[in-house]
Design a protein around this motif. Structure first.
Motif, short mmCIF file in Angstrom:
data_model
loop_
_atom_site.label_atom_id
_atom_site.label_comp_id
_atom_site.label_asym_id
_atom_site.label_seq_id
_atom_site.Cartn_x
_atom_site.Cartn_y
_atom_site.Cartn_z
N LEU A 134 0.82 -1.22 0.00
CA LEU A 134 0.00 0.00 0.00
C LEU A 134 0.85 1.26 0.00
N SER A 135 2.18 1.11 0.02
CA SER A 135 3.06 2.29 0.06
C SER A 135 3.22 2.89 -1.33
N GLU A 136 3.31 4.21 -1.36
CA GLU A 136 3.59 4.88 -2.62
C GLU A 136 5.03 5.35 -2.68
N ASP A 137 5.55 5.70 -1.52
CA ASP A 137 6.88 6.28 -1.44
C ASP A 137 7.92 5.16 -1.47
N ASP A 138 8.83 5.24 -2.43
CA ASP A 138 9.80 4.16 -2.60
C ASP A 138 10.71 4.02 -1.38
N ALA A 139 11.07 5.16 -0.76
CA ALA A 139 11.95 5.10 0.42
C ALA A 139 11.24 4.39 1.57
N VAL A 140 9.95 4.67 1.71
CA VAL A 140 9.16 4.01 2.75
C VAL A 140 9.07 2.51 2.46
N ARG A 141 8.86 2.19 1.18
CA ARG A 141 8.76 0.78 0.78
C ARG A 141 10.04 0.03 1.15
N ARG A 142 11.19 0.65 0.84
CA ARG A 142 12.46 0.01 1.14
C ARG A 142 12.68 -0.16 2.64
N PHE A 143 12.29 0.88 3.39
CA PHE A 143 12.41 0.84 4.85
C PHE A 143 11.63 -0.35 5.41
N ASP B 155 17.46 -6.35 -15.30
CA ASP B 155 18.57 -7.05 -14.64
C ASP B 155 18.24 -7.36 -13.18
N ARG B 156 17.56 -6.42 -12.54
CA ARG B 156 17.29 -6.59 -11.10
C ARG B 156 16.43 -7.81 -10.82
N ALA C 199 20.77 -10.12 -4.92
CA ALA C 199 20.78 -9.06 -3.91
C ALA C 199 19.52 -8.21 -3.95
N GLU C 200 18.78 -8.29 -5.04
CA GLU C 200 17.58 -7.45 -5.20
C GLU C 200 16.29 -8.19 -4.86
N GLN C 201 16.42 -9.43 -4.38
CA GLN C 201 15.20 -10.20 -4.15
C GLN C 201 14.27 -9.55 -3.14
N VAL C 202 14.87 -8.93 -2.10
CA VAL C 202 14.03 -8.28 -1.09
C VAL C 202 13.39 -7.03 -1.66
N ASN C 203 14.25 -6.11 -2.21
CA ASN C 203 13.74 -4.82 -2.65
C ASN C 203 12.86 -4.90 -3.90
N TYR C 204 13.30 -5.68 -4.88
CA TYR C 204 12.58 -5.70 -6.14
C TYR C 204 11.40 -6.68 -6.08
N THR C 205 11.72 -7.94 -5.92
CA THR C 205 10.65 -8.94 -5.91
C THR C 205 9.70 -8.72 -4.74
N GLY C 206 10.28 -8.35 -3.58
CA GLY C 206 9.45 -8.13 -2.39
C GLY C 206 8.42 -7.03 -2.61
N ALA C 207 8.83 -5.94 -3.27
CA ALA C 207 7.92 -4.82 -3.52
C ALA C 207 6.79 -5.26 -4.46
N ALA D 19 6.92 0.10 -10.02
CA ALA D 19 7.56 0.70 -11.20
C ALA D 19 7.30 2.20 -11.30
N ALA D 20 6.27 2.70 -10.63
CA ALA D 20 6.00 4.15 -10.66
C ALA D 20 7.18 4.91 -10.07
N ALA D 21 7.91 4.25 -9.16
CA ALA D 21 9.02 4.93 -8.49
C ALA D 21 10.32 4.86 -9.29
N TYR D 22 10.49 3.83 -10.14
CA TYR D 22 11.78 3.72 -10.85
C TYR D 22 11.64 3.75 -12.37
N GLY D 23 10.46 3.44 -12.89
CA GLY D 23 10.24 3.48 -14.34
C GLY D 23 9.06 4.37 -14.63
N ALA D 24 8.09 3.82 -15.37
CA ALA D 24 6.87 4.59 -15.61
C ALA D 24 5.71 3.62 -15.68
N VAL D 25 4.54 4.11 -15.28
CA VAL D 25 3.35 3.28 -15.32
C VAL D 25 2.28 4.04 -16.10
N GLU D 26 1.80 3.42 -17.17
CA GLU D 26 0.74 4.07 -17.95
C GLU D 26 -0.59 3.39 -17.64
#
Lengths: 410, 127
Positions: A395-404, B15-16, B21-29, B102-109
């Motif tokens: 439900l987070s929008e903020d990437d920094a919050v998501r990472r935290f 690549d991620r 090393a990205e399993q938590v941040n990328y896949t987890g999100a 992806a809205a935070a690192y790429g783009a979402v249409e």
């Protein structure tokens, strides 16, 4: 071609627009009740300034120049419609004081009336804040739409509709009777707070909905405070936003990581903003009326105290939240209360307060899941904690919050 | 109303996906976002796509089949996946699109499905 004088004139126009936009729209629309026409007339006057000032020089009283140009434009438009509209002579009469003075500063400031109209009960509450941002601060529909996460086209249409309603239903530009002021002001205060991006300093400190128009909101609150000095809730709202604003630099590490309030370094807080906030709280306390914003500001004031004492008085915070959920129940307050009791008593006490909240109301409410995850992991209920973290992350929008949160979840 | 969430990602994002090393941040999100849209009852369907290099583009011109190795558009950011959401309004759909990682690192249409065209082609409105 951009000559130096062009550039100078452009900057002069921008400066006077920023300073006087709301004052002039208020002056004109208080007389015509037509906000859109006042804005159009002012926009034309600003365009005219861009072509005239480089040629003839910047006038001695730029604000007066703009007022005269906008007033004339407005009357031209009305005369144009006169065939089917017999209002023009009255309008000329209504605006007669605008002819007698060259300096708008000598006229009463009508911005409070404009703010009250924007937050009038007849207007869709969702449009209160966008209307204020547009009419008082001159923000365009695109910027407002971006802040409220809706499409620019939809926002533009809704703004037009709201302004039509003001004109068609002839909502009065007037200061209500003294006993009605607090009630009418409440909508104005809510709208200003919405512009700030209200949920971002929730106890969880985790996520915010809108891109905060923080500066704009604080500007509006200062305008309001100068117009209704002595209203406790106006001071309270300003104090609350200043406290939150003071923490902005401490909210992220240099490499962009999210830092929750309890882990922020108080030396990174902006001391002058905290001092201003405390002055506003003192001013609020002179008035015995206790309101939602004063309580929320008091909670932030306790947090700010850590800069001196080195500790957070969670018992005091829990006490303020107990009062807050009574006078102004909201999801944010209920979650904040649970978090405060978790700190002052036990994680278990906090969790049982969370359990009291209506489950349907929180399915998409990120701070609830963030606090719940934190408390469950303190109680070593690892599997449930992981599940709650997942909900909060999703439900987070903020990437920094998501990472935290991803880091916390492990 | 059905909305397609079209997810655009850069080469480093593809690549991620495979990076330990990205399993938590990328896949987890992504797992968490998926869970959120399912829990909220707005998820209708969708899938991630393999890397753009695996794409093959076909055109039929002058009775000849022209096959091009690679994706249709030669842009840095490429379609990385899509999700179909059932939402009452564009603004409701935007809420969920804004939470998409992806809205935070790429783009979402976000694109509404064309129900009238669907009806003309298939004889019925989309479910």
């Amino acid at each position: 071609v951009n000559t130096p004088s062009d550039d100078l004139a452009r900057r002069a126009v921008e400066a006077v627009a920023r300073q006087s936009y709301g004052r002039l729209v208020a002056l004109l629309s208080a007389r015509t009740r037509d906000v859109a026409a006042a804005e159009d007339a002012l926009a034309d006057a600003l365009m005219a300034a861009l072509t005239t000032w480089p040629r003839d020089g910047i006038p001695n009283n730029p604000q007066g120049w703009l007022m005269t140009a906008a007033r004339n434009r407005l009357l031209d438009q009305v005369r144009h419609r006169q065939v089917r509209d017999q209002n023009a002579p009255t309008l000329e009469l209504m605006m007669s004081d605008l002819y007698e003075t060259k300096d708008p500063d000598t006229l009463p400031d009508e911005r409070l009336k404009l703010l009250l109209v924007c937050a009038h009960p007849a207007i869709d509450p969702d449009m209160h804040t966008p209307l204020m941002l547009q009419t008082v601060l001159g923000l365009d529909a695109q910027a407002i739409a971006r802040a409220f996460l809706i499409s620019p086209k939809t926002m533009g249409q809704r703004l037009v509709r709201a302004k039509n309603k003001i004109r068609q239903t002839r909502i009065a530009f007037e200061i209500p009777a003294a006993d009605q002021i607090p009630q009418r002001l409440e909508a104005v205060l809510d709208a200003i707070y919405a512009a700030y991006g209200s949920s971002w300093e929730d106890a969880a400190g985790t996520d915010r909905k809108a891109v905060g128009l923080a500066e704009e909101a604080i500007w509006l609150a200062r305008v309001l405070r100068d117009q209704v000095p002595g209203d406790a809730e106006v001071h309270g709202l300003l104090a609350l936003m200043l406290h939150c604003e003071a923490r902005r630099p401490a909210r992220r590490t240099a490499d962009g990581k999210f830092v929750p309030l309890s882990e922020q370094n108080p030396r990174e807080w902006v001391a002058p903003l905290i001092e201003e906030a405390e002055r506003e709280l003192v001013a609020a306390a002179r008035n015995p009326r206790l309101g939602r914003f004063q309580l929320e500001a008091a909670i932030q004031s306790v947090h700010a105290e850590r800069a001196h004492s080195g500790r957070t008085d969670w018992r005091a915070i829990a006490h303020f939240y107990d009062q807050l959920v009574v006078i102004a129940p909201s999801l944010g307050a209920a979650v904040g209360r649970a978090a405060a009791h978790a700190e002052s008593e036990s994680a278990k006490a906090g969790l049982s307060l969370l359990d009291e909240i209506d489950a349907d109301a929180v399915t998409s409410y990120q701070p609830y899941w963030a606090v719940r995850a934190h408390l469950l992991s303190e109680l070593q209920r690892t599997r449930e904690a992981k599940d709650a973290y997942d909900r909060a992350i999703g439900l987070s929008e903020d990437d920094a919050v998501r990472r935290f949160l991803l880091e916390r979840r492990g | 109303m059905l909305y397609a969430v079209l997810i655009y990602e850069g080469p480093q994002d593809f690549d991620r996906r495979e990076d330990e090393a990205e399993q938590v941040n990328y896949t987890g999100a992504w797992q968490a976002w998926h869970k959120a849209i399912v829990e909220a009852g707005v998820f209708v369907g969708g899938a991630p796509l393999q890397r753009p290099e695996t794409g093959t583009t076909v055109r039929q011109r002058d009775s000849k089949r022209l096959i091009q190795d690679g994706p249709y558009a030669n842009t840095k950011e490429q379609l990385g996946g899509f999700t179909l959401l059932e939402c009452p309004s564009l603004d409701a759909a935007l809420e969920w699109a804004a939470r998409c990682p992806a809205a935070a690192y790429g783009a979402v249409e976000l694109r509404p499905i064309a129900p009238e065209v669907h009806k003309r082609v298939t004889g019925e409105y989309p479910k």
